[in-house]
Design an enzyme around this catalytic site. Structure first.
Site, PDB file in Angstrom:
ATOM      1  N   SER A  82       0.557  -1.012  -0.069  1.00 16.64           N
ATOM      2  CA  SER A  82      -0.125  -0.087  -0.027  1.00 16.64           C
ATOM      3  C   SER A  82       0.967   1.289  -0.134  1.00 16.64           C
ATOM      4  CB  SER A  82      -0.882   0.094   1.482  1.00 16.64           C
ATOM      5  OG  SER A  82      -2.007   0.656   1.028  1.00 16.64           O
ATOM      6  N   ASP A 124      -8.126  -5.353  -6.208  1.00 13.98           N
ATOM      7  CA  ASP A 124      -7.691  -4.202  -5.384  1.00 13.98           C
ATOM      8  C   ASP A 124      -8.328  -2.982  -6.225  1.00 13.98           C
ATOM      9  OD1 ASP A 124      -6.830  -2.416  -3.414  1.00 13.98           O
ATOM     10  OD2 ASP A 124      -4.802  -3.071  -3.779  1.00 13.98           O
ATOM     11  N   HIS A 157      -6.549  -6.696  -1.631  1.00 12.78           N
ATOM     12  CA  HIS A 157      -4.796  -5.739  -1.075  1.00 12.78           C
ATOM     13  C   HIS A 157      -3.598  -6.314  -1.058  1.00 12.78           C
ATOM     14  CE1 HIS A 157      -3.538  -1.820  -0.926  1.00 12.78           C
ATOM     15  NE2 HIS A 157      -3.697  -0.935   0.374  1.00 12.78           N
TER      16      HIS A 157
END
Length: 438
Positions: free
Chosen positions: A124, A376, A401
Site C-alpha cells: 500500500s 484491489d 489488497h
C-alpha cells in the site's frame, strides 16, 4: 533527525523498529526491510506473514521500521499533531531518509551485517515507499517488493474513476443485483433524509451510535457507507481474516447475499443494506451500535494520513454513477484545498509527488517488483505491466489488497502462490547480484 534536509533544526526523536534474526545467516546474510506505513508497526509486522514465511529460505534478518508520526515514533510526542509547525516534518521524503539512516546504523552496529544486501518490502503506501526507497537510495537497498503500491494515482497519470469502478466490479461479480442495490441505496437515503422521521428511521435501522440530526448527517452516512464498500473490496480475501475488521472468507460474496433485489422499496432495500454493512462491522457479534467515525482498525493513524493527503499525497478520485455504483462526484481540488486549509492551515501540492518521484518516467530505475491484485481498487494507480526486465509487474487476478504479503494459507488461490514464488525468485537474484558486485 527530525529534519534531514535543513540544518536549523537539529532535534532528534526515537524511531521504533522491530528485528527478528532467528533465521539470519550472520556473515552478511540478507536483510528484508519493511518500509513502515501509516500505522502502528507491530500491526504491520503481524500482517506481513510473507516476510516471516521466506526468512528461513533466504536466511534473512527481518526489520520492520515504523514511519515517523505513527505508532510510537512521534517526533514531538503528544505535541506532534498540535499544529502545522509540528507536522511540517511528516513527509515521505523525511520517512525515506529515516529508513536510510536506520539501515546504515544497523549495518554499523550489528556484527556480520556490514555487507548484508537489503531488500525493501512494503504494501500500500508502504509499497510506494519501498519502490521510492529503491529509486532514491539505490546504494542502500538492492531491490524492492512494492505490493499494491498506487504510485501512479497522482496528477492525471490514471483516470480518476478507475478506482471506484474496480470496487463496483468486485460487487457486480459477487452476486446478481448486488452492485445495483448499492447504487439504488443512495436515492433511498436521500428520500428518507428529507424528514425528521426518516432520519430517525435511518438511525434506528442502522443501529447508529449517534443518531442522524440533519440531511448533512445523511451525507456523512453515505460517505461512511461508501468507505465500507471500498474497505470490503480491499480485504476481499479468500479466507477468514482480521485485517481492517474480523471478516469471513470472500466477504463481498457474503454481503451480496443480502443485496439480491435492487427494485425493493426504499425501506426494505435499506434494511438489506444494513445487513450487508453489519457483516463488516459486526461479524464477531460483539458490537452494540455502529460508529460512523470508525471504518477501519484503530492501528491506522487516520490523523497523520489525513495530513499527508492534505500536503503531498494528493490522489484524485471521482465517480460517475454509471461505470460505478456510487453517487456521481467529480474530482474537486479546490474543495480539498479549502478543507485542508481549514483543518491544518496548509495547502496541498498536487504535482510535487510527480516532480519528486518521476510519475511514469521511471525506466531508468531497476530491481523493483510491483505486485497488484485484480480485486484491489488500488491497482488502478499501480504498475500492472513490465517497464523493463528489472521493473517487473505481477498481477494476481484473485488477489485483494497486498494478499501476497500475507501469510501462506491453504485457501490461497494459485495466482498468489505463483506470485510469491516469482517474488522469491527475483529476491534471490538480487541477493546473488549483490554478492558478486561486492
Amino acid at each position: 533527525m527530525v529534519d534531514h534536509f535543513g540544518f536549523d533544526e537539529d532535534l532528534t526523536f526515537q524511531q521504533r523498529y522491530l528485528i527478528a534474526d532467528q533465521y539470519w545467516r550472520r556473515d552478511n546474510g540478507p536483510i528484508l526491510f519493511y518500509t513502515g506505513n501509516e500505522g502502528d508497526i507491530t500491526w504491520f509486522c503481524n500482517n506481513t506473514g510473507f516476510m516471516w514465511d521466506v526468512a528461513e529460505e533466504l536466511n534473512a534478518m527481518l526489520v520492520f521500521a515504523e514511519h515517523r508520526y505513527y505508532g510510537e515514533s512521534l517526533p514531538f510526542g503528544n505535541e506532534s499533531f498540535s499544529d502545522s509547525k509540528h507536522l511540517n516534518y511528516l513527509t515521505s521524503e523525511q520517512a525515506l531518509a529515516d529508513f536510510a539512516v536506520l539501515i546504515e546504523y544497523l549495518k554499523m552496529t550489528i556484527a556480520g551485517a556490514r555487507y548484508s544486501p537489503v531488500i525493501a518490502v512494503g504494501g500500500s503506501y508502504g509499497g510506494m515507499l519501498a519502490a521510492w526507497f529503491r529509486m532514491k537510495y539505490p546504494h542502500v537497498v538492492v531491490g524492492a517488493l512494492a505490493a499494491s503500491a498506487p504510485i501512479w494515482q497522482f496528477g492525471d497519470l490514471v483516470p480518476c474513476g478507475t478506482y471506484f469502478s474496480i470496487v463496483t466490479n468486485d460487487f457486480r461479480k459477487s452476486g446478481t443485483g448486488c452492485a445495483e442495490s448499492i447504487r439504488n441505496s443512495w436515492n433511498a437515503i436521500n428520500n428518507l433524509s428529507l424528514t425528521d422521521a426518516g432520519l430517525q428511521w435511518l438511525s434506528n435501522t442502522f443501529l447508529l451510535c449517534s443518531p442522524l440530526r440533519s440531511p448533512q448527517d445523511a451525507v456523512l452516512m453515505k460517505n461512511w457507507l461508501s468507505e465500507t464498500w471500498v474497505n470490503l473490496a480491499m480485504v476481499n480475501y479468500p479466507y477468514k481474516a482480521d485485517f481492517l475488521q474480523p471478516l469471513p472468507a470472500w466477504p463481498i460474496q457474503e454481503a451480496c447475499k443480502f443485496l439480491k433485489d435492487p427494485s425493493l422499496p426504499d425501506k426494505l432495500l435499506l434494511q438489506n443494506v444494513f445487513q450487508a454493512v453489519n457483516l463488516y462491522y459486526n461479524y464477531s457479534g460483539a458490537v452494540s451500535c455502529l460508529d460512523m467515525s470508525e471504518t477501519a482498525t484503530k492501528n491506522l493513524g487516520q490523523m497523520g494520513w489525513y495530513y499527508q493527503a492534505c500536503t503531498e499525497m494528493v490522489m484524485p478520485m471521482c465517480t460517475d454513477g454509471v461505470n460505478d455504483m456510487f453517487e456521481p462526484q467529480k474530482w474537486d481540488f479546490d474543495v480539498l484545498s479549502e478543507e485542508c486549509y481549514r483543518l491544518w492551515r496548509v495547502r496541498p501540492r498536487p504535482s510535487w509527488i510527480l516532480s519528486m518521484y518521476g510519475g511514469k518516467n521511471i525506466s531508468s530505475h531497476s530491481n523493483i517488483i510491483f505486485s497488484n491484485g485484480g480485486l484491489d481498487p488500488w491497482s488502478a494507480g499501480g504498475v500492472t505491466q513490465n517497464i523493463s526486465d528489472s521493473l517487473i509487474a505481477i498481477v494476481i487476478p484473485d488477489g485483494a489488497h497486498h494478499l501476497d504479503l500475507r501469510s501462506r494459507n491453504p485457501l490461497d488461490p494459485k495466482s498468489v502462490q505463483q506470485a510469491r514464488a516469482l517474488e522469491i525468485c527475483y529476491m534471490k537474484q538480487w541477493i546473488k547480484q549483490a554478492r558478486h558486485s561486492h
